[in-house]
Scaffold this motif. Structure first.
Motif, PDB file in Angstrom:
ATOM      1  N   LEU A  35       0.816  -1.268  -0.020  1.00 29.50           N
ATOM      2  CA  LEU A  35      -0.297  -0.188   0.124  1.00 29.50           C
ATOM      3  C   LEU A  35       0.877   1.143  -0.053  1.00 29.50           C
ATOM      4  CD1 LEU A  35      -2.818   1.307   0.102  1.00 29.50           C
ATOM      5  CD2 LEU A  35      -2.453   1.214   2.919  1.00 29.50           C
ATOM      6  N   GLY A  36       1.867   1.180   0.762  1.00 26.68           N
ATOM      7  CA  GLY A  36       2.767   2.296   1.028  1.00 26.68           C
ATOM      8  C   GLY A  36       3.749   2.768  -0.490  1.00 26.68           C
ATOM      9  N   VAL A  37       4.005   1.443  -1.089  1.00 22.33           N
ATOM     10  CA  VAL A  37       4.548   1.624  -2.435  1.00 22.33           C
ATOM     11  C   VAL A  37       3.695   2.160  -3.413  1.00 22.33           C
ATOM     12  CG1 VAL A  37       5.513   0.430  -4.343  1.00 22.33           C
ATOM     13  CG2 VAL A  37       6.215   0.018  -1.999  1.00 22.33           C
ATOM     14  N   ALA A  38       2.295   1.624  -3.439  1.00 21.31           N
ATOM     15  CA  ALA A  38       1.229   2.015  -4.419  1.00 21.31           C
ATOM     16  C   ALA A  38       0.700   3.619  -4.426  1.00 21.31           C
ATOM     17  CB  ALA A  38       0.179   1.421  -4.045  1.00 21.31           C
ATOM     18  N   VAL A  39       0.711   4.142  -2.810  1.00 22.01           N
ATOM     19  CA  VAL A  39       0.499   5.504  -2.608  1.00 22.01           C
ATOM     20  C   VAL A  39       1.950   6.431  -3.049  1.00 22.01           C
ATOM     21  CG1 VAL A  39       0.235   7.057  -0.784  1.00 22.01           C
ATOM     22  CG2 VAL A  39      -1.121   4.964  -0.850  1.00 22.01           C
ATOM     23  N   THR A  40       2.791   5.758  -2.793  1.00 19.97           N
ATOM     24  CA  THR A  40       3.979   6.677  -3.203  1.00 19.97           C
ATOM     25  C   THR A  40       4.189   7.033  -4.707  1.00 19.97           C
ATOM     26  OG1 THR A  40       5.323   5.967  -1.054  1.00 19.97           O
ATOM     27  CG2 THR A  40       6.414   6.821  -3.061  1.00 19.97           C
ATOM     28  N   ARG A  41       3.858   5.904  -5.342  1.00 19.54           N
ATOM     29  CA  ARG A  41       3.907   6.031  -6.675  1.00 19.54           C
ATOM     30  C   ARG A  41       2.797   6.833  -7.347  1.00 19.54           C
ATOM     31  NH1 ARG A  41       3.455   0.985  -7.655  1.00 19.54           N
ATOM     32  NH2 ARG A  41       1.288   0.828  -8.298  1.00 19.54           N
ATOM     33  N   LEU A  42       1.722   6.970  -6.722  1.00 17.35           N
ATOM     34  CA  LEU A  42       0.610   8.044  -7.043  1.00 17.35           C
ATOM     35  C   LEU A  42       0.891   9.238  -6.716  1.00 17.35           C
ATOM     36  CD1 LEU A  42      -2.725   5.749  -6.221  1.00 17.35           C
ATOM     37  CD2 LEU A  42      -2.074   6.618  -8.520  1.00 17.35           C
ATOM     38  N   VAL A  43       1.516   9.511  -5.802  1.00 13.04           N
ATOM     39  CA  VAL A  43       2.005  10.808  -5.151  1.00 13.04           C
ATOM     40  C   VAL A  43       3.144  11.454  -6.131  1.00 13.04           C
ATOM     41  CG1 VAL A  43       3.249  12.459  -3.540  1.00 13.04           C
ATOM     42  CG2 VAL A  43       1.488  10.598  -2.813  1.00 13.04           C
ATOM     43  N   ASP A  44       3.999  10.338  -6.581  1.00 17.66           N
ATOM     44  CA  ASP A  44       5.057  10.932  -7.518  1.00 17.66           C
ATOM     45  C   ASP A  44       4.486  11.225  -8.833  1.00 17.66           C
ATOM     46  OD1 ASP A  44       6.955  10.427  -5.797  1.00 17.66           O
ATOM     47  OD2 ASP A  44       7.494   8.441  -6.337  1.00 17.66           O
ATOM     48  N   LYS A  45       3.701  10.571  -9.254  1.00 14.55           N
ATOM     49  CA  LYS A  45       2.737  10.923 -10.439  1.00 14.55           C
ATOM     50  C   LYS A  45       2.032  12.192 -10.739  1.00 14.55           C
ATOM     51  CE  LYS A  45      -0.784   9.001 -13.946  1.00 14.55           C
ATOM     52  NZ  LYS A  45      -1.562   7.596 -14.102  1.00 14.55           N
ATOM     53  N   TYR A  46       1.500  12.505  -9.404  1.00 11.25           N
ATOM     54  CA  TYR A  46       0.388  13.683  -9.557  1.00 11.25           C
ATOM     55  C   TYR A  46       0.883  14.851  -8.829  1.00 11.25           C
ATOM     56  CZ  TYR A  46      -2.931  10.722 -11.774  1.00 11.25           C
ATOM     57  OH  TYR A  46      -3.891   9.822 -12.421  1.00 11.25           O
ATOM     58  N   HIS A  47       1.844  14.747  -8.203  1.00 18.40           N
ATOM     59  CA  HIS A  47       2.198  15.792  -7.248  1.00 18.40           C
ATOM     60  C   HIS A  47       2.961  16.879  -7.882  1.00 18.40           C
ATOM     61  CE1 HIS A  47       3.820  18.337  -3.709  1.00 18.40           C
ATOM     62  NE2 HIS A  47       5.407  17.803  -4.134  1.00 18.40           N
ATOM     63  N   ARG A  48       2.459  18.096  -7.651  1.00 22.44           N
ATOM     64  CA  ARG A  48       2.745  19.277  -8.565  1.00 22.44           C
ATOM     65  C   ARG A  48       2.457  19.215 -10.098  1.00 22.44           C
ATOM     66  NH1 ARG A  48       8.926  20.990  -6.229  1.00 22.44           N
ATOM     67  NH2 ARG A  48       8.005  21.156  -3.862  1.00 22.44           N
ATOM     68  N   GLY A  49       1.475  18.265 -10.321  1.00 22.31           N
ATOM     69  CA  GLY A  49       1.012  18.312 -11.652  1.00 22.31           C
ATOM     70  C   GLY A  49       1.818  17.204 -12.712  1.00 22.31           C
ATOM     71  N   GLY A  50       2.548  16.580 -11.994  1.00 22.84           N
ATOM     72  CA  GLY A  50       3.555  15.611 -12.680  1.00 22.84           C
ATOM     73  C   GLY A  50       4.998  16.176 -12.760  1.00 22.84           C
ATOM     74  N   PRO A  51       5.801  15.145 -13.241  1.00 22.00           N
ATOM     75  CA  PRO A  51       7.196  15.448 -13.203  1.00 22.00           C
ATOM     76  C   PRO A  51       7.601  16.917 -14.047  1.00 22.00           C
ATOM     77  CG  PRO A  51       6.836  13.112 -13.897  1.00 22.00           C
ATOM     78  CD  PRO A  51       5.605  13.772 -13.578  1.00 22.00           C
ATOM     79  N   GLY A  52       8.387  17.604 -13.363  1.00 20.96           N
ATOM     80  CA  GLY A  52       9.005  18.810 -13.950  1.00 20.96           C
ATOM     81  C   GLY A  52       8.012  20.051 -13.749  1.00 20.96           C
ATOM     82  N   ALA A  53       6.796  19.870 -13.062  1.00 19.54           N
ATOM     83  CA  ALA A  53       5.677  21.010 -13.006  1.00 19.54           C
ATOM     84  C   ALA A  53       6.106  21.539 -11.550  1.00 19.54           C
ATOM     85  CB  ALA A  53       4.385  20.530 -13.008  1.00 19.54           C
ATOM     86  N   SER A  54       5.745  22.821 -11.311  1.00 24.38           N
ATOM     87  CA  SER A  54       6.009  23.552 -10.127  1.00 24.38           C
ATOM     88  C   SER A  54       4.698  23.835  -9.486  1.00 24.38           C
ATOM     89  CB  SER A  54       6.888  24.823 -10.405  1.00 24.38           C
ATOM     90  OG  SER A  54       6.795  25.807  -9.194  1.00 24.38           O
ATOM     91  N   SER A  55       4.548  23.592  -8.257  1.00 27.90           N
ATOM     92  CA  SER A  55       3.270  23.916  -7.462  1.00 27.90           C
ATOM     93  C   SER A  55       3.114  25.240  -7.177  1.00 27.90           C
ATOM     94  CB  SER A  55       3.443  23.008  -6.126  1.00 27.90           C
ATOM     95  OG  SER A  55       4.469  23.489  -5.408  1.00 27.90           O
ATOM     96  N   GLU A  56       4.285  26.174  -7.332  1.00 28.80           N
ATOM     97  CA  GLU A  56       4.235  27.429  -7.038  1.00 28.80           C
ATOM     98  C   GLU A  56       3.685  28.342  -8.061  1.00 28.80           C
ATOM     99  OE1 GLU A  56       6.827  25.510  -6.094  1.00 28.80           O
ATOM    100  OE2 GLU A  56       6.588  25.773  -4.154  1.00 28.80           O
ATOM    101  N   THR A  57       4.094  27.673  -9.411  1.00 31.69           N
ATOM    102  CA  THR A  57       3.802  28.345 -10.668  1.00 31.69           C
ATOM    103  C   THR A  57       2.565  27.678 -11.439  1.00 31.69           C
ATOM    104  OG1 THR A  57       5.448  27.259 -11.900  1.00 31.69           O
ATOM    105  CG2 THR A  57       6.122  29.253 -10.974  1.00 31.69           C
TER     106      THR A  57
END
Length: 213
Positions: A159-181
């Motif tokens: 469960l921890g691995v699956a949640v971490t994978r989803l967080v990595d995918k969607y956090h800040r709109g995906g890889p390379g995106a900035s939550s501030e901008t």
């Protein structure tokens, strides 16, 4: 009327915990007067009025209307919510702080996280109600039976691995995106818990809840 109101003020929390006032709040899920409550609760109207004034002073009941009956004005009130929950903010000096713990297997950390959830959701619900907006939230509640403690540990790990994978995918709109901008970006809180279900029809015993590994 809110479905649930989270009480943050210590004085309001104290007022709500009085057994008579708790009964009055329950009865005032539907609007009622002191006279009507006196019959239901079984107390003199003067005592009911005393408790109503205390509840109204702390914002737990609100005036719905005033009715003229001869020379008397009858006040009709109702509870501000169908249910109430006391926030850890009411015990701010001794409230649990998740930052004191860092062990994901700690039951005390789980409790601290739950307390923080109550505190934060209470403020968010109040803000959304004031702005007349719907609060975006999501929750899952269910039960799972494990054959062994080993299976439970394996499930928690996966469960921890699956949640971490989803967080990595969607956090800040995906890889390379900035939550501030990123346009429209909004930080969200994610809490996942797993704990034994309480046994029903038996007196709770901490020893019986432990695993026999």
């Amino acid at each position: 009327m809110l479905d649930i109101e989270v009480i943050e003020d210590p004085a309001a929390a104290e007022a709500s915990l009085d057994p008579i006032r708790t009964r009055i709040l329950q009865e005032l899920a539907e609007p009622g007067s002191a006279t009507q409550l006196a019959v239901k609760v079984g107390l003199p109207r003067q005592k009911i009025n005393y408790h109503l004034k205390a509840l109204e002073r702390h914002g737990l009941v609100e005036l719905v209307e005033e009715r003229k009956k001869g020379n008397v004005t009858e006040r009709v009130l109702r509870a501000t919510a169908a249910s109430y929950l006391i926030s850890p903010v009411a015990l701010a000096s001794v409230a649990p702080d998740p930052r004191r713990f860092s062990d994901r297997f700690s039951a005390f950390w789980l409790l601290a996280l739950a307390a923080r959830t109550v505190q934060e959701m209470g403020k968010l619900i109040a803000g959304a109600a004031a702005d007349k907006k719907k609060l975006a939230s999501f929750a899952i509640d269910g039960e799972i039976t494990f054959r062994s403690a080993a299976d439970r540990a394996a499930f928690a790990e996966e469960l921890g691995v699956a949640v971490t994978r989803l967080v990595d995918k969607y956090h800040r709109g995906g890889p390379g995106a900035s939550s501030e901008t990123a346009s429209g970006a909004r930080k969200h809180r994610l809490v996942v818990v797993l704990h034994p279900a309480l046994k029903t029809n038996t007196r709770h015993s901490p020893e019986k809840e432990q695993d026999n590994d």
